[in-house]
Design an enzyme around this catalytic site. Structure first.
Site, PDB file in Angstrom:
ATOM      1  CD  GLU A  26      -2.845   1.109   2.458  1.00  0.00           C
ATOM      2  OE1 GLU A  26      -3.685   2.018   2.579  1.00  0.00           O
ATOM      3  OE2 GLU A  26      -2.806   0.120   3.207  1.00  0.00           O
ATOM      4  CG  ASN A 169      -9.344  -1.261   1.954  1.00  0.00           C
ATOM      5  OD1 ASN A 169      -8.883  -2.391   2.113  1.00  0.00           O
ATOM      6  ND2 ASN A 169      -9.217  -0.307   2.868  1.00  0.00           N
ATOM      7  CD  GLU A 170      -9.913  -2.293   6.411  1.00  0.00           C
ATOM      8  OE1 GLU A 170      -9.855  -1.144   6.914  1.00  0.00           O
ATOM      9  OE2 GLU A 170      -9.146  -3.210   6.745  1.00  0.00           O
ATOM     10  CD  GLU A 289      -6.012  -4.617   4.680  1.00  0.00           C
ATOM     11  OE1 GLU A 289      -5.829  -4.302   5.882  1.00  0.00           O
ATOM     12  OE2 GLU A 289      -6.466  -3.825   3.840  1.00  0.00           O
ATOM     13  CD  GLN A 351       0.679  -2.139   3.930  1.00  0.00           C
ATOM     14  OE1 GLN A 351       1.523  -1.625   3.220  1.00  0.00           O
ATOM     15  NE2 GLN A 351      -0.335  -1.428   4.445  1.00  0.00           N
TER      16      GLN A 351
END
Length: 512
Positions: A26, A169-170, A289, A351
């Protein structure tokens, strides 16, 4: 203490998907800049890619990398990262300044150099249907249109051919730029998916599920979103982070059991919703994730430092330094993924570099393996074929957060050749544990055995640094592993607080 594990070589949970061993990059902190990309570094090539980091990434072995976010993507304009003109923008998600020097083409070239597949996320926060369709056309259409010809003019004659796409995302999280209700997001995701499939019918689409199991909308979010999107998507995401709270080590070591339950509950919601809709298809779970993460430090230290430090390029944020205990928990989380291959179709450890990552690097300086590098690397290298269905009997561990769990956490895989691997986590912190493994239906010898545990003279808080990396797998002594003459029972003594792997061969090996 003795634990008995039994299985049958013919009783499998399912094949092990290679996408299970994914990672995540990211535009956040130093993940990209001074992580993947540092043109002035002594090891960097003409593209600015750090050679020392690339070498470690290849060793780690991620099979797919999710990009460019994460929270970052919900405010990102993909066009900023292509072409010769790269505007500098504010990134509100991480209170940073984004130079856009590294963008789509650079990541594609980096992923090719690293040998990974790309999983690309689109912005459904500040943007939406048209922008998702545009970036798909730019990436995957052969040529002859304004967007595909722009890609060619920017140096990529052939399409990138991305198969995996995340629809935002989320979006359940109030912290997310463009946060939406389940109804709002479900409608937007459905229309985005419909248009993307019109442009490229071969894409695989991941719709955003819950950000964690404690979200107040967990379950109802998945039901509502899938009622809109089930006919159009292939996977639904699940995000999971774990940490040690208030010195409760036993609960932390039981994180793999918590992930098992999270996956099982999500799978139940998927099945109920598909039955309600009368759909006979399968929707996989994308754990895109997952990791261990000291969220208290992020909430109490990093956010305050960001707010007080003004707007800066690639500030240092959530650069957790991982311990032996963290590595053991990561090993158990990998075993959870292997135990759930009938439902989990892919996963991405979050990550890859510097940001809660198995690899760390310093600007102008070295790169090194964190403690958590090792279980991921060994599982990615050794887990193949099919995941075996196992039963565990014996000592239990009682925890405050997760109830009673097995003292020894286990997963095992076997390939058609007869080679296999058994992954074992000993949650006992003070004493070794004897484990007897009986695998019916085949003869096995132990070809190699290694363990990651507390180094001599250290504590469970031992870490790896740029100057010293004492935490790494070491061979188990021959006296710790024995196999019976028939090759069906293996006995191994596991060190306390350890993650271990046994490599099995259909023929007798050094430990037989």
């Amino acid at each position: 203490m003795t634990v008995h594990i039994e299985g049958d070589a013919g009783q499998v949970i399912g094949p092990v998907p290679r996408r299970l061993f994914g990672s995540f990059v990211e535009h956040m902190g130093r993940a990209v800049y001074t992580g993947l990309y540092e043109p002035d570094h002594s090891t960097s090539d003409e593209r600015g890619f750090r050679g020392d980091v690339l070498e470690l990434v290849r060793e780690l072995g991620p099979t797919v990398v999710r990009y460019p976010g994460g929270n970052f993507v919900s405010g990102y304009r993909w066009e900023d990262g292509v072409g010769p003109e790269r505007p500098v923008r504010l990134d509100p998600a991480w209170h940073s300044v984004e130079s856009n020097r590294f963008g789509l083409h650079e990541f594609v070239a980096w992923a090719e150099a690293a040998g990974t597949e790309v999983m690309y996320a689109v912005n459904l926060g500040t943007r939406g249907i048209q922008e998702a369709a545009d970036v798909l056309e730019y990436c995957n259409h052969l040529g002859g249109t304004e967007l595909s010809e722009r890609r060619r003019a920017n140096g990529a004659d052939r399409p990138f051919g991305f198969k995996l796409w995340c629809l935002g995302n989320e979006m359940d999280g109030p912290w997310q730029i463009g946060h939406k209700t389940a109804e709002e997001y479900g409608r937007l995701a459905a229309e985005t998916a419909r248009l993307m499939r019109m442009i490229d019918s071969s894409v695989e689409l991941v719709v955003a599920g819950s950000s964690h199991a404690d979200m107040p909308t967990f379950g109802s979010w998945e039901r509502t979103v899938l009622r809109h999107t089930a006919e159009l998507v292939d996977h639904i995401s699940l995000h999971a982070y774990y940490q040690e709270l208030h010195g409760d080590t036993d609960s932390y070591l039981a994180s793999g059991a918590a992930l098992d339950r999270y996956i099982a509950t999500t799978a139940g919601v998927i099945d109920e919703t598909l039955a309600e809709l009368g759909l006979g298809k399968k929707i996989g779970i994308s754990v895109d994730e997952w990791n261990v993460w000291d969220l208290r430090r992020w909430n109490e230290v990093d956010q305050a430092r960001l707010a007080g430090g003004g707007w800066r390029q690639h500030p240092r944020i959530i650069e957790d330094t991982y311990t032996v205990t963290d590595a053991v928990v990561v090993g158990s989380l990998l075993s959870s993924l292997l135990r759930n291959v009938d439902r989990v179709t892919m996963a991405n450890q979050a990550q890859l570099v510097n940001v809660i990552a198995p690899i760390r690097s310093e600007p102008g300086g070295p790169a090194w393996r964190q403690t958590t590098f090792h279980p991921f690397q060994r599982v990615a290298a050794l887990a193949g074929g099919a995941s075996l269905r196992l039963t565990v009997e014996g000592e239990k561990l009682r925890t405050a957060q997760h109830g009673e769990v097995d003292l020894v956490d286990v997963a095992a895989t076997v390939e058609e050749s007869g080679r296999g691997a058994v992954f074992l986590t000993n949650r006992a912190t003070a004493s070794p544990t004897e484990v007897r493994i009986r695998l019916r239906g085949a003869r096995f010898g132990v070809y190699a055995a290694e363990t990651l545990t507390t180094p001599d003279g250290e504590t469970r808080h031992a870490v790896n640094t740029a100057d010293s990396q004492p935490v790494r797998p070491v061979p188990l002594p021959g006296t710790a592993v024995t196999a019976d003459p028939g090759g069906t029972t293996i006995t191994v003594t596991l060190p306390p607080l350890s993650w271990s792997v046994l490599q099995l061969s259909p023929e007798a090996g050094p430990h037989a």
